[in-house]
Design a protein around this motif. Structure first.
Motif, PDB file in Angstrom:
ATOM      1  N   GLU A 109      25.258  48.535 -17.504  1.00 47.89           N
ATOM      2  CA  GLU A 109      24.308  49.056 -16.524  1.00 47.89           C
ATOM      3  C   GLU A 109      24.606  50.633 -16.775  1.00 47.89           C
ATOM      4  O   GLU A 109      25.471  51.393 -15.992  1.00 47.89           O
ATOM      5  CB  GLU A 109      24.723  48.665 -15.187  1.00 47.89           C
ATOM      6  CG  GLU A 109      24.467  47.220 -15.139  1.00 47.89           C
ATOM      7  CD  GLU A 109      24.351  46.825 -13.668  1.00 47.89           C
ATOM      8  OE1 GLU A 109      24.227  47.406 -12.780  1.00 47.89           O
ATOM      9  OE2 GLU A 109      24.014  45.355 -13.750  1.00 47.89           O
ATOM     10  N   SER A 153      14.693  43.967 -15.902  1.00 44.52           N
ATOM     11  CA  SER A 153      13.689  43.397 -15.141  1.00 44.52           C
ATOM     12  C   SER A 153      14.016  43.359 -13.818  1.00 44.52           C
ATOM     13  O   SER A 153      13.298  42.915 -12.894  1.00 44.52           O
ATOM     14  CB  SER A 153      12.927  42.285 -15.687  1.00 44.52           C
ATOM     15  OG  SER A 153      14.219  41.158 -15.930  1.00 44.52           O
ATOM     16  N   ARG A 154      15.152  44.192 -13.562  1.00 45.72           N
ATOM     17  CA  ARG A 154      15.832  43.628 -12.031  1.00 45.72           C
ATOM     18  C   ARG A 154      14.859  44.765 -11.034  1.00 45.72           C
ATOM     19  O   ARG A 154      14.876  44.528  -9.725  1.00 45.72           O
ATOM     20  CB  ARG A 154      17.307  44.048 -12.145  1.00 45.72           C
ATOM     21  CG  ARG A 154      17.793  43.898 -10.562  1.00 45.72           C
ATOM     22  CD  ARG A 154      19.248  44.351 -10.728  1.00 45.72           C
ATOM     23  NE  ARG A 154      20.080  43.387 -11.921  1.00 45.72           N
ATOM     24  CZ  ARG A 154      21.395  44.045 -12.228  1.00 45.72           C
ATOM     25  NH1 ARG A 154      21.732  45.067 -11.740  1.00 45.72           N
ATOM     26  NH2 ARG A 154      21.895  43.135 -13.231  1.00 45.72           N
ATOM     27  N   GLU A 213      17.559  40.512 -18.193  1.00 46.10           N
ATOM     28  CA  GLU A 213      17.866  40.245 -16.659  1.00 46.10           C
ATOM     29  C   GLU A 213      17.923  41.590 -16.091  1.00 46.10           C
ATOM     30  O   GLU A 213      17.178  42.040 -15.171  1.00 46.10           O
ATOM     31  CB  GLU A 213      18.916  39.432 -16.438  1.00 46.10           C
ATOM     32  CG  GLU A 213      19.000  39.055 -14.860  1.00 46.10           C
ATOM     33  CD  GLU A 213      19.772  39.994 -14.044  1.00 46.10           C
ATOM     34  OE1 GLU A 213      19.314  40.414 -12.773  1.00 46.10           O
ATOM     35  OE2 GLU A 213      20.755  40.469 -14.293  1.00 46.10           O
ATOM     36  N   PHE A 214      18.950  42.391 -16.667  1.00 50.52           N
ATOM     37  CA  PHE A 214      19.075  43.647 -15.785  1.00 50.52           C
ATOM     38  C   PHE A 214      17.876  44.705 -15.976  1.00 50.52           C
ATOM     39  O   PHE A 214      17.493  45.481 -14.824  1.00 50.52           O
ATOM     40  CB  PHE A 214      20.369  44.485 -16.615  1.00 50.52           C
ATOM     41  CG  PHE A 214      20.153  45.853 -16.390  1.00 50.52           C
ATOM     42  CD1 PHE A 214      20.499  46.541 -15.165  1.00 50.52           C
ATOM     43  CD2 PHE A 214      20.352  46.690 -17.366  1.00 50.52           C
ATOM     44  CE1 PHE A 214      20.605  47.798 -14.868  1.00 50.52           C
ATOM     45  CE2 PHE A 214      20.606  48.178 -17.257  1.00 50.52           C
ATOM     46  CZ  PHE A 214      20.620  48.717 -15.873  1.00 50.52           C
TER      47      PHE A 214
END
Ligand code: CMP
Length: 138
Positions: free
Chosen positions: A112, A67-68, A64-65
């Protein structure tokens, strides 16, 4: 080929406007950029890139991260590239990253963490080839 590594500047760093600052640290540490492109990964592509982590609890969050927002992928050249680049980026968890490293300066959490760096010559080759054709590697 052992003098090359692969890196990605991750979406957290892109969205905060840190791409230029990170590239500057990479250049100042003596790495030569021999391939580079900016792109927005689909969840499918991000999942494919991190396929080795498929069974890990954080896999969904990682996909998810990644492809953010946009990433910058690059192949870097320097003597002892893989090891020296891992020293330059610092520990995966920025809380453990040493002063002067990219993650100490730009990462916010273990997930992150601003940049990716290959962990072996073999993976550097595989990861570089994932993003760049032979014609795009200089
Ligand atoms: P990277 O070096 O790109 O390789 C795998 C990535 O998975 C790592 O950086 C982090 O972004 C992410 N990661 C590793 N461990 C965790 C964790 N415990 N929780 C969330 N993400 C993680």
């Amino acid at each position: 080929m052992t003098n090359r590594t692969f890196t990605m500047i991750k979406p957290d760093a892109t969205l905060k406007g840190n791409t230029g600052g990170i590239l500057d640290m990479i250049n100042k540490a003596g790495f030569r950029i021999v391939a580079m492109k900016m792109m927005h990964l689909s969840a499918e592509k991000a999942g494919e890139f991190y396929g080795v982590h498929k069974e890990r609890a954080f896999y969904g969050e990682l996909v998810e991260f990644m492809s953010r927002g946009a990433i910058t992928a690059a192949i870097l050249e320097k003597e002892n590239a893989v090891e020296d680049f891992r020293k330059l980026i610092g520990a995966t968890n920025p809380a453990q990253a040493e002063e002067g490293t990219i993650r100490k300066k730009y990462a916010t959490s273990i997930g992150e963490n601003a940049v990716h760096g290959s962990d072996s010559d073999e993976n550097a080759q595989i990861e570089g080839d994932f993003f760049f054709s032979k014609l795009e590697q200089f």
